[in-house]
Every structure is written in C-alpha cells, then in structure tokens.
Design an enzyme around this catalytic site. Structure first.
Site, PDB file in Angstrom:
ATOM      1  CG  ASP A  18      -8.627  -4.223  -2.417  1.00  0.00           C
ATOM      2  OD1 ASP A  18      -9.633  -4.666  -1.576  1.00  0.00           O
ATOM      3  OD2 ASP A  18      -8.277  -3.737  -2.890  1.00  0.00           O
TER       4      ASP A  18
ATOM      5  CG  HIS B   8      -1.888   1.030   1.328  1.00  0.00           C
ATOM      6  ND1 HIS B   8      -2.050   2.175   1.563  1.00  0.00           N
ATOM      7  CD2 HIS B   8      -3.060  -0.051   0.638  1.00  0.00           C
ATOM      8  CE1 HIS B   8      -2.993   2.672   1.306  1.00  0.00           C
ATOM      9  NE2 HIS B   8      -4.440   2.322   0.802  1.00  0.00           N
TER      10      HIS B   8
HETATM   11  N1  CMC Z   1       4.339  -7.381  -4.963  1.00  0.00           N
HETATM   12  C1  CMC Z   1       5.572  -7.124  -5.027  1.00  0.00           C
HETATM   13  N2  CMC Z   1       6.317  -6.477  -5.301  1.00  0.00           N
HETATM   14  C2  CMC Z   1       5.792  -5.537  -4.350  1.00  0.00           C
HETATM   15  C3  CMC Z   1       4.469  -5.076  -4.382  1.00  0.00           C
HETATM   16  C4  CMC Z   1       3.153  -6.906  -4.507  1.00  0.00           C
HETATM   17  N3  CMC Z   1       2.535  -6.703  -4.281  1.00  0.00           N
HETATM   18  N4  CMC Z   1       3.795  -3.925  -4.062  1.00  0.00           N
HETATM   19  C5  CMC Z   1       5.202  -3.251  -4.128  1.00  0.00           C
HETATM   20  N5  CMC Z   1       6.064  -4.096  -4.296  1.00  0.00           N
HETATM   21  C6  CMC Z   1       7.350  -3.525  -4.745  1.00  0.00           C
HETATM   22  C7  CMC Z   1       7.804  -3.169  -5.465  1.00  0.00           C
HETATM   23  O1  CMC Z   1       8.432  -3.588  -6.547  1.00  0.00           O
HETATM   24  C8  CMC Z   1       8.917  -2.117  -4.729  1.00  0.00           C
HETATM   25  O2  CMC Z   1      10.208  -2.237  -4.708  1.00  0.00           O
HETATM   26  P1  CMC Z   1      11.592  -2.167  -4.919  1.00  0.00           P
HETATM   27  O3  CMC Z   1      11.943  -0.745  -4.510  1.00  0.00           O
HETATM   28  O4  CMC Z   1      12.596  -3.273  -5.391  1.00  0.00           O
HETATM   29  O5  CMC Z   1      11.055  -1.298  -6.367  1.00  0.00           O
HETATM   30  C9  CMC Z   1       8.754  -1.838  -3.898  1.00  0.00           C
HETATM   31  O6  CMC Z   1       7.651  -2.427  -3.634  1.00  0.00           O
HETATM   32  C10 CMC Z   1       6.963  -0.046  -3.483  1.00  0.00           C
HETATM   33  O7  CMC Z   1       6.604  -0.703  -3.908  1.00  0.00           O
HETATM   34  P2  CMC Z   1       5.794   0.443  -5.410  1.00  0.00           P
HETATM   35  O8  CMC Z   1       5.717   0.769  -6.496  1.00  0.00           O
HETATM   36  O9  CMC Z   1       7.399   1.651  -5.283  1.00  0.00           O
HETATM   37  O10 CMC Z   1       4.682   1.236  -4.238  1.00  0.00           O
HETATM   38  P3  CMC Z   1       3.698   2.123  -4.900  1.00  0.00           P
HETATM   39  O11 CMC Z   1       3.211   2.719  -3.140  1.00  0.00           O
HETATM   40  O12 CMC Z   1       3.750   2.676  -5.341  1.00  0.00           O
HETATM   41  O13 CMC Z   1       2.142   0.955  -4.903  1.00  0.00           O
HETATM   42  C11 CMC Z   1       1.274  -0.635  -4.334  1.00  0.00           C
HETATM   43  C12 CMC Z   1       1.365   1.236  -4.263  1.00  0.00           C
HETATM   44  C13 CMC Z   1      -0.990  -0.484  -3.785  1.00  0.00           C
HETATM   45  C14 CMC Z   1       0.252  -0.316  -5.936  1.00  0.00           C
HETATM   46  C15 CMC Z   1       1.173  -1.744  -5.184  1.00  0.00           C
HETATM   47  O14 CMC Z   1       1.673  -2.135  -3.743  1.00  0.00           O
HETATM   48  C16 CMC Z   1       0.813  -3.189  -5.484  1.00  0.00           C
HETATM   49  O15 CMC Z   1       0.310  -2.477  -6.873  1.00  0.00           O
HETATM   50  N6  CMC Z   1      -0.014  -3.460  -4.549  1.00  0.00           N
HETATM   51  C17 CMC Z   1      -0.508  -5.011  -5.318  1.00  0.00           C
HETATM   52  C18 CMC Z   1      -2.434  -3.964  -6.129  1.00  0.00           C
HETATM   53  C19 CMC Z   1      -2.960  -4.160  -4.836  1.00  0.00           C
HETATM   54  O16 CMC Z   1      -3.123  -4.778  -3.864  1.00  0.00           O
HETATM   55  N7  CMC Z   1      -3.876  -2.766  -4.951  1.00  0.00           N
HETATM   56  C20 CMC Z   1      -4.702  -2.698  -4.108  1.00  0.00           C
HETATM   57  C21 CMC Z   1      -4.733  -1.731  -2.963  1.00  0.00           C
HETATM   58  S1  CMC Z   1      -5.350  -1.761  -0.894  1.00  0.00           S
HETATM   59  C22 CMC Z   1      -7.024  -0.801  -2.056  1.00  0.00           C
HETATM   60  C23 CMC Z   1      -7.040   0.379  -2.974  1.00  0.00           C
HETATM   61  O17 CMC Z   1      -6.560   1.418  -2.345  1.00  0.00           O
HETATM   62  O18 CMC Z   1      -7.831   0.779  -3.646  1.00  0.00           O
END
Ligand code: CMC
Length: 395
Positions: A327, A269
């Site tokens: 989720d 998140h």
């Molecule tokens: N699986 C594997 N690696 C992950 C994941 C994941 N679900 N989420 C983040 N990472 C890694 C990412 O690759 C990055 O690694 P590195 O630092 O080595 O490059 C690090 O963690 C930080 O990730 P980010 O993409 O910079 O983080 P963000 O804040 O931009 O993204 C997120 C947040 C929710 C989009 C992401 O965690 C994600 O895609 N999660 C899966 C989708 C999900 O479950 N979404 C629902 C969110 S809660 C409900 C809502 O708000 O709608």
C-alpha cells in the site's frame, strides 16, 4: 473442556490447509499456485491470474477466452439494485455502500448461492468477480451525483472499470491503454494474500454455510480498516499531512513514540519482515505511470521516496523488520490514475474478490460434506457465577 492454545491476533495459528497462495515472509516471496507474483504481474494479465487462483492452473487460450466470455456476460447488475445505491446519503463512503450492496446481491442471486452444489458455487464466484467493478463504479458515480455508466463489454476488465468511472454520456471517452495496464497490474498484486484478516473473515462466514455474497460482504467490512485494506487511503492522507520532506524526521519520531498512536502507514506487515514483493512491482508501476503522464515533480512521490529511504535505514524500523508494504506506493499510482482517494480501498476489494471467492470455493471443495464451522474459544477473565441482584436492591 479439552486443551486450548491462547493466541490473540492468531499470530501462530494455522486455520486451514490451502493450495492457493504461498508467502515466505523472511525472503519476501509471494506465489499464486506456485507462480511468482512479479512474473504474473509483469508477463500475465488479470484473466490469467484470476483463472489461476480460481481454477488452479494458468488457462489455455480456449479456457481464457471462455473465462473472459463468462465474466463479461454478467457485468450488468439488476436495475432495481441501482435504486438501492440512491438510498445512501450523498457523502456516504463508497466502502459503506459496498458492504451493503454486495450483501444485498444475495437477494438478487438465489441460484448462485448454494455452497454444496459445485455449479451454483462456481456461478456465485464468477458473478461476484464480474459484477464487482460495476458495483464499485456505481458506488462512486452515485455518491458524486453523476449519471451511471453501463459496462462496455468490448473492453477488458481494467479498462471497463476505468470507463465506468470516468466516461460521460455526452462526451467521447477513450481509455488510456497504459493506465489500464497499470490498473491491471494493481489488481493482480492485490488478488490474494493467504489467510489475512478479510480472507479469514470470508472463510469464517463461509464455514457457517452463509451464501457467497454475504461472505464477500463480510470480507469487505474487514478489509475497510486502516490496519488492512484501508492503509492505501491512509498512506496518501499521511503523505499529504507530512506535506514536505523537512517534516519527515518529525513523522518518524512520532511513529517510534509508543505514547503516540501515529504509525507509518504503508510500513510493516504481519508476515513480511523484509520488502513486500508486491511493493517492488508497485514502485516500478508508479515510476512508469508518472513518466507516461509526464508528471515530473510529484511532491507526494518525493516525500514517499525520501521516507522510504530514511525509514529503511533507521534502526527502529530495521530491527522490527518494518519495510514498505504494497500500500505504500499504490495510493500514489491510483492518484495518478485519477482514482479518488475514497475509492482506493474499494479497488482493493474489487481485486481481492478473486482471492476471497477462490478461498471460499476451496474451503467448500475440501470438505467431504460440509465445512467445519469456525469457532475459536476464549480466555474468560470475568466473574464466575454470582447471584442475580433485583433492580430494587441495586441502589
Ligand atoms: N509504524 C511504526 N511502528 C510500527 C509499525 C508502523 N507502521 N508497524 C509495526 N510497528 C511496531 C509496533 O509498534 C511494534 O513495536 P514494539 O515491538 O516495540 O511494540 C512492532 O513494530 C510490531 O508491530 P505489531 O503491531 O505487533 O505487528 P503486527 O503484525 O500486529 O501488525 C500491521 C502488522 C500491518 C498491522 C502493522 O505493521 C501496521 O499497523 N502497519 C501500518 C498499517 C499498514 O500499512 N497496513 C497495511 C498492511 S499490507 C496490506 C494489507 O494486508 O491489507
């Protein structure tokens, strides 16, 4: 012109001041107007939280009864709007239908669309909250070719939705009170989450003085993506794809591999770097429901629990603060409630409408006159001015 900070994804930009929702991402705290989400979900009901978000305080008994009356008075939608649903292809995704239909409400609600008039504004908010379950259920029923079931106003919000989804005109249908209560909790947990992508979209659209129906339609569009509200649907599809506990290590390896676009859906998140407090409640609801329905061995739940266990002890996930989010369990609960997978994000939109309209209303109220239009700048990396080349000279 002037100094600009460059912040793609707005990871460190505050876009507004707000008194609605507080999140402490390190401690895993979520408060609506100062009340803990767990208390609101466990001890309150849909009306309490919806009133709280929209009006600022928990309602008294009288206020709650009036609010309930106000919301149930407007559950029906214009008959002509129902024709609109029939124009979609039979296999249209219900979220595609919702984006169109909610935007189209603007044409049916001209008196509830004036941002500058407090009465009209409140009418817009209330109409949206009361009509969303009806629209969502019709989107499902028409996509299935099933007859539309009209709202039963003697039922509470969650039960009414379940009735419109599953009743049949030729048969008696009783809503299961335990399932309705579970849905009520799911709605509360999803109502608001400060300036997430869809809420920011609603505020951005609202800042141009667009009407509330158009603003909420833009929020629905932003919610649809798998990185946001579409994650509940994606979690279930991922668990099905993993198929059995033996395949979990392979899924984890894929999630850690930066060359592979696969991510563990329902994990991570932007704000929470620990357990999402909503996921804790959802996990409990999940077990209650499976027990109530006497589902003893749900293979997807088994995979989910094992995945949670393994991932939360894996260095990759721990170091990055990636824990289950709301989720992760909601898909399993919705599946147990009999909600089709394509409707998961629609339900999220129904719940989030309360937050969206509350934020839209707050934005309108905060400004002395009209809201300041959202207008970020950019880092331009293209060509500087160059001479136009006529077609005949371009080869
Ligand atoms: N699986 C594997 N690696 C992950 C994941 C994941 N679900 N989420 C983040 N990472 C890694 C990412 O690759 C990055 O690694 P590195 O630092 O080595 O490059 C690090 O963690 C930080 O990730 P980010 O993409 O910079 O983080 P963000 O804040 O931009 O993204 C997120 C947040 C929710 C989009 C992401 O965690 C994600 O895609 N999660 C899966 C989708 C999900 O479950 N979404 C629902 C969110 S809660 C409900 C809502 O708000 O709608």
């Amino acid at each position: 012109t002037g100094i600009c900070t460059f912040d793609p994804g707005f990871t460190s930009t505050g876009s507004c001041d707000s008194t609605i929702t507080y999140i402490d991402g390190k401690k895993g705290v979520l408060l609506y107007r100062g009340y803990d989400i767990e208390d609101l979900a466990e001890q309150g009901d849909f009306l309490d939280s919806a009133y709280l978000l929209l009006m600022g305080e928990l309602p008294t008994s009288q206020q709650k009864a009036d609010f309930d009356r106000e919301l149930t008075l407007h559950t029906l939608v214009h008959e002509q709007l129902i024709q609109f649903f029939k124009g979609f292809k039979h296999d249209a995704h219900p979220m595609a239908i919702m984006v169109g239909i909610v935007g189209a409400l603007s044409a049916f609600e001209p008196y509830s669309a004036d941002l500058a008039d407090p009465e009209s504004r409140m009418r817009g908010c209330l109409r949206l909250i009361s009509r969303m379950p009806t629209l969502a259920a019709i989107a499902y029923r028409t996509s299935m070719g099933y007859p539309v079931i009209y709202p039963r106003n003697d039922l509470d919000y969650a039960s009414r939705f379940l009735h419109m989804m599953f009743a049949w005109p030729t048969q008696k249908y009783e809503v299961d009170a335990v399932l309705a209560r579970a849905l009520d909790k799911i709605l509360i947990l999803h109502m608001d989450h400060e300036q997430n992508a869809s809420t920011s979209t609603v505020r951005t659209a609202g800042s141009s003085q667009a009407n509330p129906f158009a603003c909420i339609a833009s929020g629905i569009a932003a919610l649809w993506g798998p990185a946001h509200g579409g994650a509940n649907e994606a979690v279930l599809r991922m668990l099905e794809e993993i198929g059995s506990k033996e395949n979990i290590p392979r899924a984890l390896e894929r999630a850690k591999n930066k060359q592979d676009p696969f991510r563990l859906m329902g994990f991570g998140h932007r704000v929470y770097k620990t357990f999402d407090p909503r996921a804790k409640v959802m996990r409990k609801v999940c077990h209650e429901i499976l027990e109530h329905l006497k589902i003893q061995n749900d293979p997807l739940l088994d995979i989910a629990m094992e995945l949670e266990q393994v991932a939360t002890h894996d260095q990759y996930f721990v170091q990055r603060g990636l824990y289950p989010n709301v989720d992760f369990y909601s898909g399993i609960v919705l599946r147990a409630l009999g909600i089709p997978v394509s409707m998961y994000t629609v339900l999220f939109a129904v719940a989030r409408t309360v937050g969206w309209v509350s934020q839209w209303k707050e934005m309108a109220e905060q400004q002395q006159q009209l809201p300041k239009i959202s207008r970020p700048r950019q880092m331009y990396t293209g060509h500087m001015q160059r001479d136009y080349v006529p077609l005949k000279e371009r080869g």
